[in-house]
Scaffold this motif. Structure first.
Motif, PDB file in Angstrom:
ATOM      1  N   THR A   1       1.083  -1.354   0.052  1.00 44.39           N
ATOM      2  CA  THR A   1      -0.196   0.084   0.452  1.00 44.39           C
ATOM      3  C   THR A   1       0.796   1.518  -0.262  1.00 44.39           C
ATOM      4  O   THR A   1      -0.153   2.341  -0.511  1.00 44.39           O
ATOM      5  CB  THR A   1      -1.321   0.101   1.124  1.00 44.39           C
ATOM      6  OG1 THR A   1      -0.186   0.352   2.740  1.00 44.39           O
ATOM      7  CG2 THR A   1      -1.545  -0.727   1.058  1.00 44.39           C
ATOM      8  N   CYS A   2       2.202   1.535   0.333  1.00 44.99           N
ATOM      9  CA  CYS A   2       2.753   1.850   0.202  1.00 44.99           C
ATOM     10  C   CYS A   2       4.532   2.071   0.165  1.00 44.99           C
ATOM     11  O   CYS A   2       5.155   1.173   0.089  1.00 44.99           O
ATOM     12  CB  CYS A   2       2.524   2.885   1.856  1.00 44.99           C
ATOM     13  SG  CYS A   2       4.059   2.001   3.132  1.00 44.99           S
TER      14      CYS A   2
ATOM     15  N   HIS B   1       6.453   1.748   2.479  1.00 45.83           N
ATOM     16  CA  HIS B   1       7.346   1.298   2.826  1.00 45.83           C
ATOM     17  C   HIS B   1       7.311  -0.006   2.853  1.00 45.83           C
ATOM     18  O   HIS B   1       8.286  -1.221   2.781  1.00 45.83           O
ATOM     19  CB  HIS B   1       6.635   1.422   4.043  1.00 45.83           C
ATOM     20  CG  HIS B   1       7.003   0.149   5.581  1.00 45.83           C
ATOM     21  ND1 HIS B   1       5.855  -0.822   5.195  1.00 45.83           N
ATOM     22  CD2 HIS B   1       7.930  -0.350   5.999  1.00 45.83           C
ATOM     23  CE1 HIS B   1       6.573  -1.928   6.084  1.00 45.83           C
ATOM     24  NE2 HIS B   1       7.560  -1.418   7.017  1.00 45.83           N
ATOM     25  N   CYS B   2       5.540  -0.395   2.079  1.00 50.19           N
ATOM     26  CA  CYS B   2       6.109  -1.607   1.630  1.00 50.19           C
ATOM     27  C   CYS B   2       6.769  -2.658   0.513  1.00 50.19           C
ATOM     28  O   CYS B   2       7.687  -3.056   0.516  1.00 50.19           O
ATOM     29  CB  CYS B   2       4.801  -2.410   1.217  1.00 50.19           C
ATOM     30  SG  CYS B   2       3.317  -1.530   2.315  1.00 50.19           S
TER      31      CYS B   2
ATOM     32  N   TYR C   1       3.772 -10.297   2.671  1.00 56.78           N
ATOM     33  CA  TYR C   1       2.557  -9.486   1.021  1.00 56.78           C
ATOM     34  C   TYR C   1       2.586 -11.403   0.516  1.00 56.78           C
ATOM     35  O   TYR C   1       3.232 -12.275   1.497  1.00 56.78           O
ATOM     36  CB  TYR C   1       3.978  -8.812  -0.032  1.00 56.78           C
ATOM     37  CG  TYR C   1       3.615  -7.130   1.334  1.00 56.78           C
ATOM     38  CD1 TYR C   1       2.676  -6.427   1.911  1.00 56.78           C
ATOM     39  CD2 TYR C   1       4.779  -6.968   1.288  1.00 56.78           C
ATOM     40  CE1 TYR C   1       3.321  -5.398   2.554  1.00 56.78           C
ATOM     41  CE2 TYR C   1       5.241  -5.622   2.258  1.00 56.78           C
ATOM     42  CZ  TYR C   1       3.968  -5.438   2.612  1.00 56.78           C
ATOM     43  OH  TYR C   1       4.674  -4.144   3.391  1.00 56.78           O
TER      44      TYR C   1
HETATM   45 CU   LIG Z   1       3.439   0.216   3.628  1.00 55.81          CU
END
Ligand SMILES: [Cu+2]
Length: 69
Positions: free
Chosen positions: A12-13, A15-16, A64
């Motif tokens: 989602t961002c 960081h991911c 993930y």
């Molecule tokens: Cu993230």
């Protein structure tokens, strides 16, 4: 050099992206990793073809899910 593209779900961002990139870069022989957040595309460049199981394990380790390749 071999380039393989997979699809990862759950990112989602930034960081991911960093988490997945870091884990996948740790696979032996991998020289470059590119992640596209919008599509979930994970593009891996390696000296020799990487094992799907190794990629799946690395993505799982990052938190993930590998959905296709
Ligand atoms: Cu993230």
């Amino acid at each position: 050099m071999t380039t393989t593209t997979y699809t990862v779900s759950g990112m989602t961002c930034g960081h991911c992206i960093n988490a997945v990139t870091e884990e996948v870069t740790g696979i032996a022989g991998v020289s470059n990793v590119k992640v596209d957040l919008a599509s979930g595309a994970l593009t891996i460049t390696s000296e020799t073809p990487v094992e799907d199981a190794a990629v799946e394990a690395a993505v799982d380790e990052a938190g993930y899910e590998l959905v296709s390749h």
